[in-house]
Write an enzyme that holds these catalytic residues in place. Structure first.
Site, PDB file in Angstrom:
ATOM      1  N   ASP A 166      -5.338  -1.046 -10.544  1.00  0.00           N
ATOM      2  CA  ASP A 166      -6.706  -1.558 -10.600  1.00  0.00           C
ATOM      3  C   ASP A 166      -7.015  -2.181 -11.953  1.00  0.00           C
ATOM      4  OD1 ASP A 166      -6.712  -0.350  -8.164  1.00  0.00           O
ATOM      5  OD2 ASP A 166      -8.256   1.141  -8.642  1.00  0.00           O
ATOM      6  N   THR A 195       2.823   2.044  -2.156  1.00  0.00           N
ATOM      7  CA  THR A 195       4.105   1.685  -2.766  1.00  0.00           C
ATOM      8  C   THR A 195       4.135   2.061  -4.249  1.00  0.00           C
ATOM      9  OG1 THR A 195       3.129  -0.494  -2.994  1.00  0.00           O
ATOM     10  CG2 THR A 195       4.762  -0.223  -1.253  1.00  0.00           C
ATOM     11  N   ALA A 244     -16.322   1.406  -2.764  1.00  0.00           N
ATOM     12  CA  ALA A 244     -15.918   0.744  -1.525  1.00  0.00           C
ATOM     13  C   ALA A 244     -14.434   0.390  -1.536  1.00  0.00           C
ATOM     14  CB  ALA A 244     -16.748  -0.520  -1.310  1.00  0.00           C
ATOM     15  N   LEU A 273     -13.054  -1.398  -4.088  1.00  0.00           N
ATOM     16  CA  LEU A 273     -12.860  -2.643  -4.847  1.00  0.00           C
ATOM     17  C   LEU A 273     -12.783  -2.381  -6.343  1.00  0.00           C
ATOM     18  CD1 LEU A 273     -15.254  -4.994  -2.867  1.00  0.00           C
ATOM     19  CD2 LEU A 273     -12.792  -4.759  -2.684  1.00  0.00           C
ATOM     20  N   SER A 274     -12.814  -1.110  -6.701  1.00  0.00           N
ATOM     21  CA  SER A 274     -12.614  -0.677  -8.084  1.00  0.00           C
ATOM     22  C   SER A 274     -13.657  -1.192  -9.072  1.00  0.00           C
ATOM     23  CB  SER A 274     -11.205  -1.054  -8.538  1.00  0.00           C
ATOM     24  OG  SER A 274     -10.731  -0.026  -9.361  1.00  0.00           O
ATOM     25  N   SER A 275     -14.883  -0.825  -8.799  1.00  0.00           N
ATOM     26  CA  SER A 275     -15.954  -1.126  -9.757  1.00  0.00           C
ATOM     27  C   SER A 275     -15.693  -0.409 -11.074  1.00  0.00           C
ATOM     28  CB  SER A 275     -17.303  -0.704  -9.187  1.00  0.00           C
ATOM     29  OG  SER A 275     -17.388   0.702  -9.020  1.00  0.00           O
ATOM     30  N   GLU A 288       0.849  -1.200   0.000  1.00  0.00           N
ATOM     31  CA  GLU A 288       0.000   0.000   0.000  1.00  0.00           C
ATOM     32  C   GLU A 288       0.878   1.242   0.000  1.00  0.00           C
ATOM     33  OE1 GLU A 288      -3.242   0.235  -1.066  1.00  0.00           O
ATOM     34  OE2 GLU A 288      -3.688  -1.265   0.485  1.00  0.00           O
TER      35      GLU A 288
HETATM   36  P1  ADP Z   1     -14.780   2.425  -7.191  1.00  0.00           P
HETATM   37  O1  ADP Z   1     -13.856   2.572  -6.036  1.00  0.00           O
HETATM   38  O2  ADP Z   1     -15.801   1.379  -6.943  1.00  0.00           O
HETATM   39  O3  ADP Z   1     -14.033   2.228  -8.485  1.00  0.00           O
HETATM   40  P2  ADP Z   1     -15.497   4.871  -8.460  1.00  0.00           P
HETATM   41  O4  ADP Z   1     -16.131   6.105  -7.944  1.00  0.00           O
HETATM   42  O5  ADP Z   1     -14.147   4.970  -9.046  1.00  0.00           O
HETATM   43  O6  ADP Z   1     -15.562   3.805  -7.286  1.00  0.00           O
HETATM   44  O7  ADP Z   1     -16.420   4.263  -9.601  1.00  0.00           O
HETATM   45  C1  ADP Z   1     -17.792   4.112  -9.409  1.00  0.00           C
HETATM   46  C2  ADP Z   1     -18.523   4.523 -10.678  1.00  0.00           C
HETATM   47  O8  ADP Z   1     -18.400   3.509 -11.680  1.00  0.00           O
HETATM   48  C3  ADP Z   1     -20.008   4.677 -10.471  1.00  0.00           C
HETATM   49  O9  ADP Z   1     -20.328   5.994 -10.067  1.00  0.00           O
HETATM   50  C4  ADP Z   1     -20.566   4.383 -11.853  1.00  0.00           C
HETATM   51  O10 ADP Z   1     -20.489   5.509 -12.685  1.00  0.00           O
HETATM   52  C5  ADP Z   1     -19.596   3.342 -12.396  1.00  0.00           C
HETATM   53  N1  ADP Z   1     -20.106   1.975 -12.116  1.00  0.00           N
HETATM   54  C6  ADP Z   1     -19.483   0.998 -11.430  1.00  0.00           C
HETATM   55  N2  ADP Z   1     -20.244  -0.126 -11.370  1.00  0.00           N
HETATM   56  C7  ADP Z   1     -21.385   0.165 -12.030  1.00  0.00           C
HETATM   57  C8  ADP Z   1     -22.591  -0.556 -12.315  1.00  0.00           C
HETATM   58  N3  ADP Z   1     -22.773  -1.801 -11.876  1.00  0.00           N
HETATM   59  N4  ADP Z   1     -23.552   0.058 -13.035  1.00  0.00           N
HETATM   60  C9  ADP Z   1     -23.396   1.333 -13.471  1.00  0.00           C
HETATM   61  N5  ADP Z   1     -22.301   2.060 -13.223  1.00  0.00           N
HETATM   62  C10 ADP Z   1     -21.296   1.500 -12.517  1.00  0.00           C
HETATM   63 MG    MG Z   2     -12.600   3.613  -9.201  1.00  0.00          MG
END
Ligand code: ADP
Ligand code: MG
Length: 383
Positions: free
Chosen positions: A171, A35, A122, A124-126, A33
């Protein structure tokens, strides 16, 4: 109904048959972390939570996209930057299209429906899951032949240029390169990487999300970077080969102790220790020694809390509870000042730990933490 079925049914309803499904994952970082910007190692893996998209070329020069989770339909073209869509989620897809075009790739118009199960924001890099999913799908459908590194960079540039997030490569790298049962040690200076087995039989990986985000985070982040650069510059005077702080030996830091502020010394002490801990964890994994892995995680937490000073009350509380309950390993994951702890827990202890964390955290801070189980899984792929 499963996520893939739900996506397929919606796709057929909107666009008809003939779509193909692609997926990409969110990520954890077991250790390593702060790093990345010091040219050191990170040690991420893809997880069993991600984005799934159904997609089909539509013979136009437009994208028609539906987000199941936002329940929104958007149409956009991607021939120039002015067409940036208003919806945040669509900007990720738009950015990926633009970045592929900028690299000389082809992007034909397509129809798509997608959904995900990575908790948003959260740690976890959605967003990386979303970018990697589309980067990989568009790459394959148009026969561009970009390799995984280029796909990861397309995602990273999307964050930089279309979402205002100046992130590193970890990520998107993890989301593109992830493999079930493996973590990946990435050298952030050379971008060399190596897979290590992580089939932690008898253990679970669980994230406890404090659901707090303290405001300090971004100014503190910049200050930490300055301290590291300052320490590296002092060491470089004696050892010109030190490009990044991670190149320095611990004794070299001691040589400059009275030439730099004590605060910078402590920050650098953490970073140099952390680089070594990643290597130690990799060795331990090759021996199947999960007790050592866990001990290193606690040492990282201690360093982040006391030397690097990026923890907070909530995260220290969760870490202390884990220690008290004999959880194998626990530390704050991500930049700090909130977010999750990542915990390596023996299966037989899992229920008790999660229940205690929920109860005691709620009693102390007045809101429930969230709990996410994760399994180290495959990265971007066609289903
Ligand atoms: P994280 O830490 O999860 O990457 P971010 O703020 O960088 O958080 O990214 C979240 C953004 O990604 C959301 O605001 C949305 O725009 C997009 N996103 C992620 N997952 C989804 C999903 N399942 N459906 C629609 N948008 C999503
Ligand atoms: Mg993100």
């Amino acid at each position: 109904m499963s996520m893939t079925t739900q996506i397929h049914e919606k796709f057929v309803a909107l666009f008809g048959e003939g779509g193909e499904q692609y997926a990409a994952a969110g990520r954890i970082n077991l250790i390593g972390e702060h790093t990345d910007y010091n040219g050191g190692y990170v040690f991420p893996g893809a997880i069993d939570k991600g984005i799934v998209a159904e997609i089909k070329l539509n013979g136009t020069d437009k994208v028609r996209a539906f987000s199941i989770d936002c329940d929104e339909y958007v149409e956009f073209s991607f021939q120039n930057d002015e067409a940036l869509p208003g919806q945040q989620w669509a900007r990720y897809i738009f950015g990926v299209c633009r970045e592929i075009l900028k690299r000389g790739g082809k992007v034909a118009g397509f129809d798509t429906v997608f959904a995900g199960d990575v908790p948003l924001g959260a740690g976890l890099s959605s967003s990386a899951a979303l970018e990697s999913c589309y980067a990989n799908a568009i790459n394959e459908l148009n026969g561009n032949g970009f390799d995984k590194f280029e796909l990861a960079k397309i995602g990273q540039s999307t964050e930089h240029n279309y979402c205002g997030v100046k992130c590193g490569i970890m990520d998107q790298f993890a989301s593109c390169f992830g493999k079930a049962g493996c973590l990946i040690r990435l050298n952030c200076k050379t971008l060399e990487y190596k897979y290590f087995p992580f089939d932690s039989k008898g253990y679970k990986v669980v994230l406890i999300d404090s659901c707090v985000k303290h405001k300090l985070a971004s100014s503190a982040y910049n200050k930490r970077r300055e301290s590291c650069e300052n320490a590296a510059a002092a060491i470089r005077k004696n050892h010109p080969e030190v490009e990044f702080l991670s190149d320095a030996k611990r004794v070299w830091l001691d040589e400059v102790r009275d030439r730099i502020p004590e605060e910078d010394f402590l920050r650098a002490e953490y970073v140099i220790g952390e680089v070594q801990r990643v290597l130690d964890v990799c060795d331990a994994l090759e021996r199947g020694d999960y007790e050592t892995v866990g001990e290193m995680m606690y040492q990282t937490h201690f360093g982040l809390s006391r030397l690097y000073e990026v923890s907070c009350e909530e995260l220290d509380f969760l870490n202390k509870l884990a220690r008290k309950m004999d959880v194998t390993g626990s530390r704050v994951m991500g930049g700090g000042f909130g977010g999750c702890t990542i915990n390596l827990v023996k299966e037989e202890l899992y229920e008790d730990f999660v229940n205690a964390a929920k109860e005691q955290f709620t009693a102390r801070f007045g809101h429930e933490p969230k709990v996410y189980d994760v399994v180290v899984s495959d990265g971007a792929r066609k289903l």
